[in-house]
Design a protein around this motif. Structure first.
Motif, short mmCIF file in Angstrom:
data_model
loop_
_atom_site.label_atom_id
_atom_site.label_comp_id
_atom_site.label_asym_id
_atom_site.label_seq_id
_atom_site.Cartn_x
_atom_site.Cartn_y
_atom_site.Cartn_z
N ALA A 24 0.84 -1.19 0.00
CA ALA A 24 0.00 0.00 0.00
C ALA A 24 0.88 1.24 0.00
N MET A 25 0.28 2.37 -0.33
CA MET A 25 1.02 3.63 -0.35
C MET A 25 1.65 3.91 1.01
N GLY A 26 2.96 4.17 0.99
CA GLY A 26 3.66 4.57 2.20
C GLY A 26 4.04 3.44 3.14
N VAL A 27 3.75 2.18 2.78
CA VAL A 27 4.02 1.05 3.68
C VAL A 27 5.27 0.31 3.21
N PRO A 28 6.32 0.24 4.03
CA PRO A 28 7.52 -0.51 3.65
C PRO A 28 7.22 -1.98 3.44
N ALA A 29 7.96 -2.59 2.53
CA ALA A 29 7.71 -3.99 2.15
C ALA A 29 7.82 -4.95 3.33
N LYS A 30 8.72 -4.66 4.27
CA LYS A 30 8.96 -5.60 5.38
C LYS A 30 7.72 -5.85 6.23
N HIS A 31 6.74 -4.95 6.18
CA HIS A 31 5.54 -5.13 6.98
C HIS A 31 4.65 -6.25 6.45
N TYR A 32 4.95 -6.76 5.27
CA TYR A 32 4.19 -7.87 4.71
C TYR A 32 4.88 -9.21 4.91
N LEU A 33 5.91 -9.24 5.73
CA LEU A 33 6.58 -10.50 6.02
C LEU A 33 5.62 -11.54 6.63
N PRO A 34 4.72 -11.17 7.56
CA PRO A 34 3.79 -12.19 8.07
C PRO A 34 2.94 -12.82 6.97
N LEU A 35 2.50 -12.03 6.00
CA LEU A 35 1.73 -12.58 4.88
C LEU A 35 2.61 -13.51 4.05
N ALA A 36 3.83 -13.09 3.76
CA ALA A 36 4.73 -13.91 2.96
C ALA A 36 5.04 -15.23 3.65
N GLU A 37 5.27 -15.18 4.96
CA GLU A 37 5.57 -16.40 5.70
C GLU A 37 4.36 -17.33 5.76
N ALA A 38 3.16 -16.75 5.89
CA ALA A 38 1.95 -17.57 5.91
C ALA A 38 1.74 -18.25 4.56
N LEU A 39 2.03 -17.56 3.47
CA LEU A 39 1.89 -18.16 2.15
C LEU A 39 2.97 -19.21 1.90
N ALA A 40 4.17 -18.96 2.40
CA ALA A 40 5.25 -19.94 2.24
C ALA A 40 4.89 -21.25 2.94
N ALA A 41 4.13 -21.17 4.02
CA ALA A 41 3.69 -22.39 4.71
C ALA A 41 2.78 -23.24 3.83
N HIS A 42 2.21 -22.63 2.79
CA HIS A 42 1.38 -23.36 1.82
C HIS A 42 2.15 -23.66 0.54
N GLY A 43 3.46 -23.49 0.58
CA GLY A 43 4.29 -23.82 -0.57
C GLY A 43 4.38 -22.75 -1.63
N ILE A 44 4.00 -21.51 -1.28
CA ILE A 44 4.01 -20.40 -2.24
C ILE A 44 5.17 -19.47 -1.94
N ALA A 45 6.01 -19.19 -2.92
CA ALA A 45 7.08 -18.22 -2.76
C ALA A 45 6.52 -16.81 -2.95
N VAL A 46 7.02 -15.87 -2.16
CA VAL A 46 6.53 -14.50 -2.22
C VAL A 46 7.71 -13.54 -2.34
N MET A 47 7.60 -12.61 -3.27
CA MET A 47 8.57 -11.52 -3.37
C MET A 47 7.86 -10.22 -3.01
N LEU A 48 8.45 -9.49 -2.07
CA LEU A 48 7.86 -8.25 -1.57
C LEU A 48 8.55 -7.06 -2.22
N HIS A 49 7.80 -6.36 -3.05
CA HIS A 49 8.32 -5.22 -3.79
C HIS A 49 8.39 -3.98 -2.89
N GLU A 50 9.46 -3.21 -3.02
CA GLU A 50 9.61 -1.97 -2.26
C GLU A 50 9.33 -0.79 -3.19
N TRP A 51 8.40 0.06 -2.78
CA TRP A 51 8.11 1.24 -3.59
C TRP A 51 9.25 2.24 -3.56
N ARG A 52 9.47 2.87 -4.67
CA ARG A 52 10.46 3.95 -4.74
C ARG A 52 10.13 5.03 -3.71
N GLY A 53 11.15 5.44 -2.94
CA GLY A 53 10.95 6.47 -1.94
C GLY A 53 10.57 5.97 -0.57
#
Length: 294
Positions: free
Chosen positions: A38-67
């Motif tokens: 989302a606007m203004g939210v650093p990518a690292k804040h989505y680590l819980p989502l990425a880890e939850a998806l990885a538990a289902h065998g899904i790889a996740v890449m978290l994009h960092e917005w410019r700025g």
């Protein structure tokens, strides 16, 4: 299933740099989700989502917005960009890495709030690169689709001149977004005023591009989310009439009794990750079935 987190540099076509966070399961993934914040939210804040998806065998890449976050750019009077740089320079750099790392996996694009909107815009330009789109707490910012519509219309009118005056939008100070480039705010507020996407410096007709796109879309709509209400999501989805759509409501029961609002889900995303994982698998099976019948 244990997950492994990797942080690697991402270099945009114009030299802008950031960190690309990858959370991968132990085994080779069947699916890869490239996720936009989302606007203004650093990518690292989505680590819980990425880890939850990885538990289902899904790889996740978290994009960092410019700025934002790990980006080496900061918006200011002498540093400006808009959606064009995000779509044409930054996103391709990360997506190319994702596809190179797991060429045999099915590639999905998704995002939260503004990240969901830009996922749709990018996919409309490159539909052959994406199997489908996942949205959480996202929708078009069109002022007519919100309860406090006249106040929002006024905000859209004022926010771009404020960013031009200051050299950037001081989002941290005013309590909305991050410190955002005035070009991003100009593109965003234009879509809020008009209900259509047009990007400064790009010739793409996004109304036509989105209408022509035929990818599947799964949207999770949060029950208590005033920032992306169902009417806002409907406006975004209605602009993509050829997509196959699935919309699921998220209630407090799925978030351990917490409010199902725009941001709380990020801390307890397990139920949402389960829905996304199930949908990806269903779409994969449906795709194989369609190919077999053809």
């Amino acid at each position: 299933m244990a997950a492994n987190t990797i942080i690697a540099p991402a270099v945009a076509r114009d030299g802008a740099r950031s960190e690309l966070i990858t959370v991968q399961p132990r085994d080779y993934p069947r699916h890869v989700l490239y996720w936009l914040s989302a606007m203004g939210v650093p990518a690292k804040h989505y680590l819980p989502l990425a880890e939850a998806l990885a538990a289902h065998g899904i790889a996740v890449m978290l994009h960092e917005w410019r700025g934002i976050g790990s980006s080496d750019r900061r918006a200011g009077r002498h540093a400006n960009w808009g959606y064009r740089e995000l779509l044409e320079a930054d996103l391709p750099a990360g997506i190319e890495q994702a596809k190179a790392r797991w060429p045999q996996a099915t590639f999905w694009l998704g995002g939260h709030s503004l990240g969901g909107q830009l996922s749709c815009l990018y996919a409309s330009l490159h539909p052959d690169q994406v199997a489908g789109i996942t949205l959480i707490a996202s929708g078009a910012p069109y002022w007519r689709r919100f309860p406090a519509k006249f106040a929002l219309r006024l905000a859209y009118t004022l926010v771009s001149p404020l960013a031009s005056l200051m050299g950037y939008l001081p989002g941290r100070r005013i309590g909305f977004g991050g410190n955002e480039a005035r070009g991003v705010i100009a593109d965003w507020s234009r879509s809020g005023r008009t209900g259509r996407y047009s990007v400064s410096g790009m010739q793409a007709d996004f109304t036509h591009q989105l209408a022509a796109m035929a990818l599947p879309v799964h949207a999770l709509c949060l029950q208590d989310d005033w920032m992306a209400p169902p009417s806002s999501l409907a406006w975004l989805l209605d602009g993509m009439p050829n997509t196959s759509k699935q919309v699921s409501a998220v209630t407090p029961d799925q978030l351990a009794g917490q409010r199902a609002d725009h941001f709380t889900w990020m801390k307890i995303p397990d139920a949402l990750a389960l829905q996304l994982a199930a949908w990806m698998e269903e779409r994969q099976v449906a795709c194989f079935s369609d190919e077999a019948q053809a």
